[in-house]
Design a protein around this motif. Structure first.
Motif, PDB file in Angstrom:
ATOM      1  N   PHE A   1     -21.951  -8.522 -28.429  1.00 46.74           N
ATOM      2  CA  PHE A   1     -20.549  -8.066 -28.472  1.00 46.74           C
ATOM      3  C   PHE A   1     -20.114  -7.440 -27.149  1.00 46.74           C
TER       4      PHE A   1
ATOM      5  N   LEU B   1     -19.025 -10.248 -24.903  1.00 44.86           N
ATOM      6  CA  LEU B   1     -18.341 -11.323 -25.602  1.00 44.86           C
ATOM      7  C   LEU B   1     -17.240 -11.957 -24.751  1.00 44.86           C
TER       8      LEU B   1
ATOM      9  N   PHE C   1     -12.594 -10.212 -34.573  1.00 49.69           N
ATOM     10  CA  PHE C   1     -13.864  -9.542 -34.870  1.00 49.69           C
ATOM     11  C   PHE C   1     -13.611  -8.330 -35.776  1.00 49.69           C
TER      12      PHE C   1
ATOM     13  N   LEU D   1     -22.991 -19.163 -31.259  1.00 46.49           N
ATOM     14  CA  LEU D   1     -22.444 -18.687 -29.985  1.00 46.49           C
ATOM     15  C   LEU D   1     -23.330 -19.099 -28.813  1.00 46.49           C
TER      16      LEU D   1
ATOM     17  N   VAL E   1     -17.439 -15.564 -34.025  1.00 47.82           N
ATOM     18  CA  VAL E   1     -17.094 -14.155 -33.780  1.00 47.82           C
ATOM     19  C   VAL E   1     -16.619 -13.498 -35.071  1.00 47.82           C
TER      20      VAL E   1
END
Length: 403
Positions: free
Chosen positions: A220, A223, A245, A282, A295
């Protein structure tokens, strides 16, 4: 659900907004204070370290104080530190206020968690803790974007004033709705609380918390560059993806809160597995739609695990210990600090931004292994217990009466 639990959750909204809004204010703060952006970024690190250290120290230091009095005092300190921060003429004083506000925030989290647990029956603790953590979820969805927007248009100091005002409202709410508690005058109270940590299962529960949180934040934290450089997402879309998110986090916290009380292990296994799937997606995809969906799923999985992580810690500790609440706060923030650092090591090694997702997958595997070990220990204990038949691994453990 007692109204006091919602008041404490809204108080966490104010504290969480301050904790995370600095990320969006860094360029303006660096320019105004005459420091580099990396130096300004140390304001975030200072807060995280203050949370890790402050939670157990303040929990021990305030054990003999009534909980409502402690909550009010910590909120006043938090508001005051933001007033001083908004007026700070230089970087040094602002840095000091971030440490002070982090200490107050950590102490509030610890006492608020213990208070929340004491206000509801054992079978509803997961839902109650979900309401508390929901304040942080709302901070990520609304508070942080609003604080960033306010800081960008009216200056970062205005954002600090806004957080101070929100905290004052929290003081009024706690004063009006959180019930009084009687202080514990026992000289052995601290020793009694510390005795909990002789139980290795408590440390194992805290380790699962730290590993799970590190799994999330290793990815995160990076990201935005991951999505823009690997998946080709326009930078103007990044704030919308972050809101997505947060929306996933809201879904997760609502679902996790309902499931954690009855099925803590199943909730954790499901959440961790779902998070790992999203992280693998991801890591391997270059498709924007797949990445954005991942996400959303990651946000939901990460926050669905949160109530169950807290419930497990209180369950193995056998009560509504303030120091256990402080330790869970530290555990989460150890993950918040460790995850980005490990992810940064992978990037600096030249492995590219997708490597952070693989790092998270590895951390998720460690969390699953630790959780499996905890499950085996509980099954072994239940099988040896002569007082009743072996429990289902997901049966909630009865807790002492509320304090």
């Amino acid at each position: 659900m007692p109204l006091a639990v919602f008041v404490l959750g809204l108080s966490i909204f104010a504290l969480g907004t301050s904790e995370f809004m600095i990320t969006g204010l860094l360029p303006g703060m660096a320019a105004d204070l005459g420091v580099s952006i990396p130096d300004a970024g140390l304001l975030i690190s200072a807060f995280a370290v203050g949370m890790v250290v402050g939670a157990p120290l303040l929990a021990v230091g305030t054990l003999k104080l009534p909980r409502r009095t402690t909550l009010l005092a910590l909120l006043v300190v938090f508001a005051g530190s933001h007033v001083v921060g908004a007026l700070a003429p230089g970087y040094g004083l602002l840095f000091a206020t971030r440490i002070v506000s982090a200490l107050a925030c950590a102490g509030f989290w610890a006492v608020a968690a213990a208070t929340t647990v004491s206000l509801v029956p054992a079978a509803r603790r997961g839902r109650a803790l979900a309401v508390l953590v929901g304040g942080l979820t709302l901070a990520n969805i609304a508070g942080v974007p609003a604080g960033t927007l306010l800081g960008q248009h009216a200056g970062w100091r205005t954002a600090f004033w806004a957080v101070a005002a929100l905290t004052v409202l929290a003081v009024v709410g706690v004063l009006a709705f959180v019930p009084r508690t009687v202080s514990d005058s026992s000289a052995l109270r601290v020793r009694t609380e510390l005795r909990v940590f002789r139980n290795g299962r408590v440390w194992l529960a805290l380790g699962v918390i730290a590993l799970t949180q590190a799994m999330v934040f290793a990815t995160f934290s990076y990201l935005a560059p991951l999505l823009t450089t690997t998946d080709g997402l326009p930078s103007s879309w990044v704030p919308l993806v972050l809101v997505l998110f947060g929306a996933g986090a809201l879904i997760g916290i609502l679902a996790g809160g309902k499931l954690a009380d009855a099925h803590p292990f199943a909730t954790l296994y499901g959440s961790l597995a779902l998070a790992v799937v999203a992280l693998v997606a991801l890591a391997v995809t270059s498709d924007v739609a797949v990445a954005v969906t991942a996400v959303l799923v990651l946000g939901a999985a990460a926050f669905a695990a949160n109530p169950a992580l807290n419930v497990r810690a209180y369950s193995v500790a056998g009560g509504s210990s303030t120091l256990v609440g402080a330790s869970t706060t530290s555990g989460f923030n150890v993950g918040n600090t460790t995850g980005p650092w490990v992810g940064g090591v992978a990037i600096n090694a030249g492995l590219g931004f997708p490597s952070v997702a693989w790092v998270s997958v590895g951390l998720g595997g460690l969390a699953l292994a630790a959780l499996t070990f905890a499950l085996r220990l509980q099954r072994s204990d239940d099988a040896r217990s002569p007082r009743r038949p072996a429990l289902s691994p997901d049966e909630p453990v009865a807790q002492p009466a509320a304090q």
